[in-house]
Design a protein around this motif. Structure first.
Motif, mmCIF file in Angstrom:
data_model
loop_
_atom_site.group_PDB
_atom_site.id
_atom_site.type_symbol
_atom_site.label_atom_id
_atom_site.label_comp_id
_atom_site.label_asym_id
_atom_site.label_seq_id
_atom_site.Cartn_x
_atom_site.Cartn_y
_atom_site.Cartn_z
ATOM 1 N N ASP A 103 0.875 -1.173 0.000
ATOM 2 C CA ASP A 103 0.000 0.000 0.000
ATOM 3 C C ASP A 103 0.909 1.219 0.000
ATOM 4 O O ASP A 103 1.884 1.229 -0.724
ATOM 5 N N THR A 104 0.599 2.202 0.832
ATOM 6 C CA THR A 104 1.425 3.400 0.828
ATOM 7 C C THR A 104 2.833 3.073 1.319
ATOM 8 O O THR A 104 2.984 2.402 2.334
ATOM 9 N N ASP A 164 6.065 3.014 3.358
ATOM 10 C CA ASP A 164 6.247 3.393 4.757
ATOM 11 C C ASP A 164 6.948 4.735 4.912
ATOM 12 O O ASP A 164 6.656 5.495 5.825
ATOM 13 N N ASN A 181 6.744 7.376 3.130
ATOM 14 C CA ASN A 181 5.833 8.521 2.971
ATOM 15 C C ASN A 181 5.083 8.806 4.274
ATOM 16 O O ASN A 181 4.902 9.956 4.670
ATOM 17 N N ILE A 182 4.646 7.740 4.910
ATOM 18 C CA ILE A 182 3.920 7.908 6.173
ATOM 19 C C ILE A 182 4.863 8.486 7.224
ATOM 20 O O ILE A 182 4.513 9.422 7.953
ATOM 21 N N GLU A 183 6.067 7.923 7.269
ATOM 22 C CA GLU A 183 7.048 8.363 8.258
ATOM 23 C C GLU A 183 7.368 9.854 8.089
ATOM 24 O O GLU A 183 7.507 10.593 9.072
ATOM 25 N N LEU A 212 5.411 12.199 6.963
ATOM 26 C CA LEU A 212 4.309 12.986 7.530
ATOM 27 C C LEU A 212 4.417 13.022 9.043
ATOM 28 O O LEU A 212 4.235 14.064 9.679
ATOM 29 N N GLY A 213 4.724 11.871 9.625
ATOM 30 C CA GLY A 213 4.827 11.778 11.074
ATOM 31 C C GLY A 213 5.871 12.726 11.626
ATOM 32 O O GLY A 213 5.630 13.448 12.588
ATOM 33 N N ARG A 214 7.045 12.745 10.965
ATOM 34 C CA ARG A 214 8.121 13.623 11.449
ATOM 35 C C ARG A 214 7.730 15.094 11.333
ATOM 36 O O ARG A 214 7.980 15.886 12.231
ATOM 37 N N GLU A 215 7.067 15.399 10.196
ATOM 38 C CA GLU A 215 6.670 16.797 9.975
ATOM 39 C C GLU A 215 5.655 17.242 11.045
ATOM 40 O O GLU A 215 5.777 18.310 11.638
ATOM 41 N N ALA A 216 4.685 16.354 11.310
ATOM 42 C CA ALA A 216 3.653 16.682 12.301
ATOM 43 C C ALA A 216 4.282 16.876 13.680
ATOM 44 O O ALA A 216 3.981 17.831 14.401
ATOM 45 N N GLU A 217 5.193 15.968 14.039
ATOM 46 C CA GLU A 217 5.837 16.033 15.351
ATOM 47 C C GLU A 217 6.616 17.346 15.495
ATOM 48 O O GLU A 217 6.561 18.017 16.534
#
Ligand SMILES: Nc1ncnc2c1ncn2[C@@H]1O[C@H](COP(=O)(O)OP(=O)(O)OP(=O)(O)O)[C@@H](O)[C@H]1O
Ligand SMILES: [Mg+2]
Lengths: 107, 261
Positions: free
Chosen positions: A87-88, A90, A92-94, A96-101
């Motif tokens: 699927d997506t 990993d 790409n998800i990671e 986003l996670g770092r940016e959000a944090e």
């Protein structure tokens, strides 16, 4: 208890009614409803498996049961280890996670 | 005095209205005087709050443009502990949405200051857009609750939303706090759902509520019946999860567990 009607005939009549209703059902319409209700694709593999007459919200209604055939598959390697389906990615998800944090920490 | 919770996300269809209505219902069910305000001109929350179907007497707009006081727009909703301010779609006033950012962005919060004493919680359902009304809603919120679907694109728009909130905090509303991120419409059959949950918890940690709202037909159905799920199928997984959310929200606010301060 005093019997005032032949139960066999009642039972046969009920079964006949159900059978007739089965034939009257728009199976494609039912398929669309079930696909929407369960959020999945059913395709052509759908069959009536049974039915009954019952009372719902103070009115006489018919309940029809359907059987749906699914073909599902899973992947695994020579070691027998399960391989999750693509699927997506990993990373790409990671990202986003770092940016959000980062935003939260600086807020 | 009431704590005002803004339910926000610039992305449409993530479960803002479902969360606002069901959270308000469970907060009031737990014995709290609760006011639900529909700040979305689409009026989806208004359709679910039990204000009589006939045209509501007043709409949030009437208060925002100064025709009436905000308190006069309050109508009784489902239970004695729950009130609501409905909205009536009003296409003549769309120019409102385009009003410059600096224009009267505190009308809602000024109005709320007059009625806050009468409530324990005020819940704002907001539109999926940046405009006059959503800026007013942000400015009126003591803290923000962000529903996010367990999907990649929703996660990406969470990042955009956080940037927007940071911008607003820097310019218009320095006191803005985050109450939490709520994962919604979780579907255990989708591998991506699990990955997003794991990643979001890893990075946003306690900001994410413990409870995850499952994708549930009961939630979908109760909105079509125009009632909170509590009154339709209180034992369904969707209902139980919103009850748990209300408990978490009460706990976080009671202990001032906010983020971004
Ligand atoms: N957990 C859920 N399970 C199943 N359906 C849901 C769930 N949450 C919301 N829905 C349904 O998804 C649709 C969108 O939800 P909702 O209206 O709450 O989103 P929204 O963010 O308020 O949308 P908008 O941005 O348009 O205001 C609705 O039809 C709602 O009934
Ligand atoms: Mg909505």
């Amino acid at each position: 208890m005093t019997k005032i009607a032949n139960p066999d005939i009642i039972s046969t009549a009920k079964q006949e009614l159900i059978d007739r209703i089965k034939q009257a059902i728009d199976i494609q319409g039912v398929r669309r409803i079930l696909e929407f209700q369960h959020n999945m694709e059913i395709g052509e593999n759908i069959e009536v498996s049974g039915g009954d007459v019952m009372v719902y919200n103070n009115q006489l209604v018919y309940r029809m049961d359907f059987e749906v055939l699914f073909s599902l598959s899973v992947l695994f390697d020579n070691e027998g280890n399960y391989i999750p389906s693509e699927d997506t990615p990993d990373e790409n998800i990671e990202e986003l996670g770092r940016e959000a944090e980062d935003i939260i920490q600086k807020m | 005095m009431a704590h005002t919770i803004g339910i926000v996300n610039l992305k449409g269809g993530v479960g803002k209205t479902t969360t606002a209505v069901n959270l308000a219902a469970y907060l009031s069910d737990a014995g709290n005087r609760t006011l639900l305000i529909d700040c979305d001109p689409q009026g989806s929350a208004t359709a679910m709050i039990g204000v009589p179907k006939r045209k509501p007497a007043w709409s949030l707009f009437d208060a925002l443009d100064g025709r009436i006081r905000l308190k006069d727009a309050v109508a009784p909703a489902w239970t004695p502990m729950l009130d609501a301010i409905p909205v009536r779609p009003d296409f003549n006033r769309t120019e409102f949405e385009d009003a410059p950012e600096f224009f009267q962005k505190h009308i809602l919060s000024d109005g709320l200051n007059e009625i806050k004493d009468g409530y324990d919680y005020i819940v704002l359902d907001t539109p999926p857009s940046v405009g006059y009304i959503s800026i007013n809603a942000l400015a009126a919120s003591d803290s923000l609750l962000i529903p996010v679907q367990c999907e990649y694109l929703a996660y990406a728009s969470l990042v955009r939303l956080l940037k927007y909130i940071r911008h607003m905090k820097g310019t218009a509303h320095p006191g803005m706090k985050l109450l939490g991120v709520l994962l919604t419409m979780h579907d255990g059959l989708q591998p991506i759902s699990g990955k997003i949950i794991k990643n979001i918890r890893e990075h946003l940690k306690d900001l994410v509520f413990d409870v995850i709202i499952p994708r549930s037909i009961d939630l979908c159905e109760s909105s079509s019946y125009g009632i909170p799920v509590l009154f339709k199928s209180p034992d369904s997984p969707g209902a139980v999860s919103y009850k748990r959310l209300a408990d978490e929200v009460i706990g976080r606010i009671a202990t001032s567990r906010f983020y971004g301060i």
